[in-house]
Design a protein around this motif. Structure first.
Motif, PDB file in Angstrom:
ATOM      1  N   GLY A  85      -9.440   2.996  -4.543  1.00  8.17           N
ATOM      2  CA  GLY A  85      -9.817   2.335  -3.302  1.00  8.17           C
ATOM      3  C   GLY A  85     -10.268   0.900  -3.534  1.00  8.17           C
ATOM      4  N   PHE A  86     -10.281   0.133  -2.454  1.00  9.24           N
ATOM      5  CA  PHE A  86     -10.686  -1.278  -2.542  1.00  9.24           C
ATOM      6  C   PHE A  86     -12.166  -1.432  -2.218  1.00  9.24           C
ATOM      7  CE2 PHE A  86      -6.172  -1.273  -1.594  1.00  9.24           C
ATOM      8  CZ  PHE A  86      -5.673  -2.219  -2.471  1.00  9.24           C
ATOM      9  N   GLY A  87     -12.743  -0.378  -1.638  1.00  6.27           N
ATOM     10  CA  GLY A  87     -14.136  -0.490  -1.195  1.00  6.27           C
ATOM     11  C   GLY A  87     -14.205  -0.958   0.249  1.00  6.27           C
ATOM     12  N   GLY A  88     -13.436  -0.321   1.098  1.00  4.86           N
ATOM     13  CA  GLY A  88     -13.496  -0.598   2.539  1.00  4.86           C
ATOM     14  C   GLY A  88     -12.808  -1.902   2.909  1.00  4.86           C
ATOM     15  N   THR A 103      -7.142   6.010   7.673  1.00  4.57           N
ATOM     16  CA  THR A 103      -8.255   5.121   7.313  1.00  4.57           C
ATOM     17  C   THR A 103      -7.727   3.870   6.622  1.00  4.57           C
ATOM     18  OG1 THR A 103      -9.602   7.080   6.991  1.00  4.57           O
ATOM     19  CG2 THR A 103     -10.491   5.029   6.123  1.00  4.57           C
ATOM     20  N   MET A 104      -6.809   4.125   5.672  1.00  2.90           N
ATOM     21  CA  MET A 104      -6.248   2.979   4.938  1.00  2.90           C
ATOM     22  C   MET A 104      -5.503   2.049   5.888  1.00  2.90           C
ATOM     23  SD  MET A 104      -6.197   1.793   1.862  1.00  2.90           S
ATOM     24  CE  MET A 104      -6.280   0.109   2.363  1.00  2.90           C
ATOM     25  N   THR A 105      -4.785   2.631   6.828  1.00  2.00           N
ATOM     26  CA  THR A 105      -4.023   1.819   7.784  1.00  2.00           C
ATOM     27  C   THR A 105      -4.969   0.960   8.628  1.00  2.00           C
ATOM     28  OG1 THR A 105      -2.158   3.315   7.803  1.00  2.00           O
ATOM     29  CG2 THR A 105      -2.444   1.991   9.779  1.00  2.00           C
ATOM     30  N   LEU A 136       0.873  -1.189   0.000  1.00  2.00           N
ATOM     31  CA  LEU A 136       0.000   0.000   0.000  1.00  2.00           C
ATOM     32  C   LEU A 136       0.900   1.225   0.000  1.00  2.00           C
ATOM     33  CD1 LEU A 136      -2.511  -1.288   2.684  1.00  2.00           C
ATOM     34  CD2 LEU A 136      -2.862  -1.212   0.196  1.00  2.00           C
ATOM     35  N   GLY A 137       0.794   2.022  -1.064  1.00  2.00           N
ATOM     36  CA  GLY A 137       1.812   3.049  -1.286  1.00  2.00           C
ATOM     37  C   GLY A 137       1.311   4.473  -1.215  1.00  2.00           C
ATOM     38  N   GLY A 138       1.917   5.308  -2.068  1.00  2.00           N
ATOM     39  CA  GLY A 138       1.608   6.741  -2.053  1.00  2.00           C
ATOM     40  C   GLY A 138       2.694   7.524  -1.338  1.00  2.00           C
ATOM     41  N   THR A 168       3.177  22.251   8.374  1.00  2.00           N
ATOM     42  CA  THR A 168       3.442  20.903   7.879  1.00  2.00           C
ATOM     43  C   THR A 168       2.753  19.873   8.752  1.00  2.00           C
ATOM     44  OG1 THR A 168       5.215  19.331   7.393  1.00  2.00           O
ATOM     45  CG2 THR A 168       5.617  20.813   9.218  1.00  2.00           C
ATOM     46  N   LYS A 169       2.462  18.735   8.160  1.00  2.00           N
ATOM     47  CA  LYS A 169       2.021  17.603   8.977  1.00  2.00           C
ATOM     48  C   LYS A 169       3.271  16.971   9.575  1.00  2.00           C
ATOM     49  CE  LYS A 169      -2.032  16.466   6.235  1.00  2.00           C
ATOM     50  NZ  LYS A 169      -2.628  15.539   5.264  1.00  2.00           N
ATOM     51  N   ASN A 170       3.164  16.481  10.783  1.00  2.00           N
ATOM     52  CA  ASN A 170       4.332  15.826  11.391  1.00  2.00           C
ATOM     53  C   ASN A 170       4.398  14.400  10.862  1.00  2.00           C
ATOM     54  OD1 ASN A 170       6.357  14.720  12.849  1.00  2.00           O
ATOM     55  ND2 ASN A 170       5.702  15.529  14.819  1.00  2.00           N
ATOM     56  N   GLY A 230      -4.913   7.005  -5.893  1.00  2.00           N
ATOM     57  CA  GLY A 230      -5.331   7.717  -7.104  1.00  2.00           C
ATOM     58  C   GLY A 230      -5.492   9.209  -6.876  1.00  2.00           C
ATOM     59  N   ARG A 231      -4.867   9.719  -5.813  1.00  2.00           N
ATOM     60  CA  ARG A 231      -4.985  11.162  -5.524  1.00  2.00           C
ATOM     61  C   ARG A 231      -4.145  12.000  -6.494  1.00  2.00           C
ATOM     62  NH1 ARG A 231      -8.180   9.053  -2.652  1.00  2.00           N
ATOM     63  NH2 ARG A 231      -8.239   9.014  -0.368  1.00  2.00           N
ATOM     64  N   VAL A 232      -3.021  11.436  -6.953  1.00  2.00           N
ATOM     65  CA  VAL A 232      -2.110  12.176  -7.833  1.00  2.00           C
ATOM     66  C   VAL A 232      -2.408  11.795  -9.272  1.00  2.00           C
ATOM     67  CG1 VAL A 232       0.340  12.465  -8.448  1.00  2.00           C
ATOM     68  CG2 VAL A 232      -0.331  12.291  -6.045  1.00  2.00           C
ATOM     69  N   THR A 283       1.743   3.386   3.589  1.00  2.00           N
ATOM     70  CA  THR A 283       1.034   4.639   3.302  1.00  2.00           C
ATOM     71  C   THR A 283       1.558   5.741   4.221  1.00  2.00           C
ATOM     72  OG1 THR A 283      -0.728   4.033   4.832  1.00  2.00           O
ATOM     73  CG2 THR A 283      -1.105   3.527   2.506  1.00  2.00           C
ATOM     74  N   HIS A 284       1.173   6.948   3.890  1.00  2.00           N
ATOM     75  CA  HIS A 284       1.581   8.129   4.671  1.00  2.00           C
ATOM     76  C   HIS A 284       1.039   8.018   6.100  1.00  2.00           C
ATOM     77  CE1 HIS A 284       1.526  12.419   5.789  1.00  2.00           C
ATOM     78  NE2 HIS A 284       2.548  12.518   4.953  1.00  2.00           N
ATOM     79  N   PRO A 285       1.801   8.513   7.083  1.00  2.00           N
ATOM     80  CA  PRO A 285       1.339   8.399   8.478  1.00  2.00           C
ATOM     81  C   PRO A 285      -0.042   9.012   8.712  1.00  2.00           C
ATOM     82  CG  PRO A 285       3.553   9.337   8.380  1.00  2.00           C
ATOM     83  CD  PRO A 285       3.108   9.158   6.976  1.00  2.00           C
ATOM     84  N   VAL A 332       1.814  -2.709  -6.257  1.00  2.00           N
ATOM     85  CA  VAL A 332       1.785  -1.457  -5.492  1.00  2.00           C
ATOM     86  C   VAL A 332       0.417  -0.835  -5.687  1.00  2.00           C
ATOM     87  CG1 VAL A 332       2.894   0.760  -5.050  1.00  2.00           C
ATOM     88  CG2 VAL A 332       4.242  -1.129  -5.979  1.00  2.00           C
ATOM     89  N   SER A 333      -0.204  -0.473  -4.570  1.00  2.00           N
ATOM     90  CA  SER A 333      -1.551   0.100  -4.656  1.00  2.00           C
ATOM     91  C   SER A 333      -1.518   1.585  -4.328  1.00  2.00           C
ATOM     92  CB  SER A 333      -2.471  -0.620  -3.673  1.00  2.00           C
ATOM     93  OG  SER A 333      -3.729   0.013  -3.672  1.00  2.00           O
ATOM     94  N   LEU A 334      -2.139   2.384  -5.185  1.00  2.00           N
ATOM     95  CA  LEU A 334      -2.223   3.836  -4.968  1.00  2.00           C
ATOM     96  C   LEU A 334      -3.694   4.227  -4.853  1.00  2.00           C
ATOM     97  CD1 LEU A 334       0.288   5.038  -7.725  1.00  2.00           C
ATOM     98  CD2 LEU A 334       0.745   4.739  -5.275  1.00  2.00           C
TER      99      LEU A 334
END
Ligand code: NAP
Length: 370
Positions: free
Chosen positions: A47-50, A76-78, A6-8, A191-193, A31-33, A70-72, A27-29
């Motif tokens: 998305g996978f659909g939940g 939701t994805m985590t 799970l990437g990005g 910035t996000k930490n 689709g935001r970019v 995925t990004h910290p 690798v799963s994205l």
């Protein structure tokens, strides 16, 4: 081994590069970019659909292991990955970056959300570097500050009214971040930490916070042309000095300039240029001072105000004059916190919040040795 990654993030891209030699990697994205960088392995987007959708995908693809890189802040994805992997009994590895922590000298304002960041940012400065991604820009739209926005894809409304967009994607370098902060005279970083390498933090740490810049400018130096003067005006307008001491050239005997009589600029031209320069200088001063209204400034008390003896005058750390009232006399040399309530081009008006330190005067004790 069949691995779903799970990437990005940069880490996901690097890890995919390491894994593809020995494993069947997807690798799963999200689709935001719009046009993601090329990735090693098979790439799926969207998305996978939940939780159920992801569980079904894992079963259908005979997945042996999942890596959540995925990004910290992609929480939701985590959470979905943890639930789905538990459901289908597939091992899950979470690639977690340690969060950043402040170091000595840092001035952090931790906030729980982008909305909260938008609320505090205006009080921190007036040139804000936003690195929180284009999707969170709406929170900052009502804030009357200038924003430097960095995102991979162009932002969509609602966005802040005063904004410069830099389309770029990491990883970034220290030199690049330094140049960006300097070029845009950034005074606040939002910035996000998110942890991981942070050249933007290193670059921000190098800068001197809340620096005020003043200068001296002479108009009508012998030989100054209209073009020279227009260039001076442009520099001054761009530099936005906090204040400037401005003068009309006057010859001083013994100097080379005093000998250049045939190149002296006519006095009426000098006066006209001087007034135009003063208007530009004062415009910046007013703007800089107005931006300080609402802040609490630490001032050193200089004594009664020359304008109004019922007020005290102090200087901020930027050497700005602040006039403020106090029910009690305050000794010269004391430090006080003063809330700025009004501003003009050359001074600030404030309200005393409290005295923070009294001066330490040495007292001489007479000594007689018998
Ligand atoms: P999020 O809120 O945790 O996820 C929202 C939904 O997006 C998930 O429920 C999932 O949809 C889908 N999704 C998220 N990541 C996915 C992935 N890698 N592959 C497939 N579907 C994914 O995520 P987010 O904060 O919007 O972030 C989206 C992506 O951008 C993530 O991959 C993340 O690594 C990357 N990113 C995020 C940030 C950030 O600040 N949040 C910063 C940089 C990069 P379904 O429920 O339909 O499966």
């Amino acid at each position: 081994m069949r691995v779903l990654l799970l990437g990005g993030t940069t880490e996901a891209r690097l890890l995919a590069g390491e894994l593809v030699a020995d494993h069947d990697v997807t690798v799963s994205l999200a689709g935001r970019v719009r046009s993601p960088l090329p990735l090693p392995g098979t790439v799926r987007v969207g998305g996978f659909g939940g939780v159920d959708g992801l569980a079904a995908w894992l079963r259908a693809h005979g997945t042996d292991a999942v890596v959540d890189a995925t990004h910290p802040f992609a929480s939701t994805m985590t959470a979905h990955a943890a639930a789905a992997c538990a459901l289908v009994e597939v091992p899950l590895l979470r690639l977690q970056r340690p969060a950043w922590s402040p170091v000595t000298g840092d001035d952090w304002r931790p906030v729980p959300s982008l909305e909260a960041a938008a609320e505090v940012v205006a009080a921190q400065g007036d040139r804000v570097f936003l690195t929180t991604g284009r999707t969170g820009l709406a929170a900052f739209a009502p804030v009357d500050r200038w924003f430097l926005v960095r995102s991979v894809d162009p932002p969509e409304p609602p966005v802040p009214r005063r904004m410069t967009v830099v389309l770029d994607r990491g990883p970034f370098t220290l030199d690049g971040e330094r140049a960006l902060l300097r070029e845009h005279a950034v005074d606040v970083l939002v910035t996000k930490n998110s942890g991981g390498p942070a050249p933007k933090l290193a670059a921000a740490r190098e800068s001197i916070p809340d620096l005020a810049v003043s200068t001296d400018i002479i108009v009508g130096f012998p030989g100054e042309t209209d073009e020279d003067f227009e260039q001076t005006l442009q520099v001054v307008a761009h530099a936005e000095f906090d204040s400037a001491y401005t003068f009309i050239f006057s010859p001083r005997s013994g100097t080379e300039a005093a000998e250049m009589v045939d190149r002296f600029v006519p006095h009426d031209v000098c006066v006209d240029r001087f007034e135009r320069l003063r208007a530009v200088v004062e415009r910046a001063g007013r703007r800089k001072h107005a931006a300080r209204v609402g802040r609490v400034e630490e001032v050193i008390v200089e004594g009664p105000s020359k304008r109004d003896a019922s007020l005290l005058t102090g200087r901020t750390r930027q050497n700005k004059l602040v006039h403020f009232g106090s029910a009690e006399p305050i000794r010269i040399g004391s430090f006080a916190d003063v809330r700025v309530v009004d501003s003009a081009s050359h001074y600030l008006m404030g309200e005393l919040v409290g005295v923070t330190a009294r001066p330490r005067h040495r007292t001489r004790i007479a000594l007689s040795v018998g």
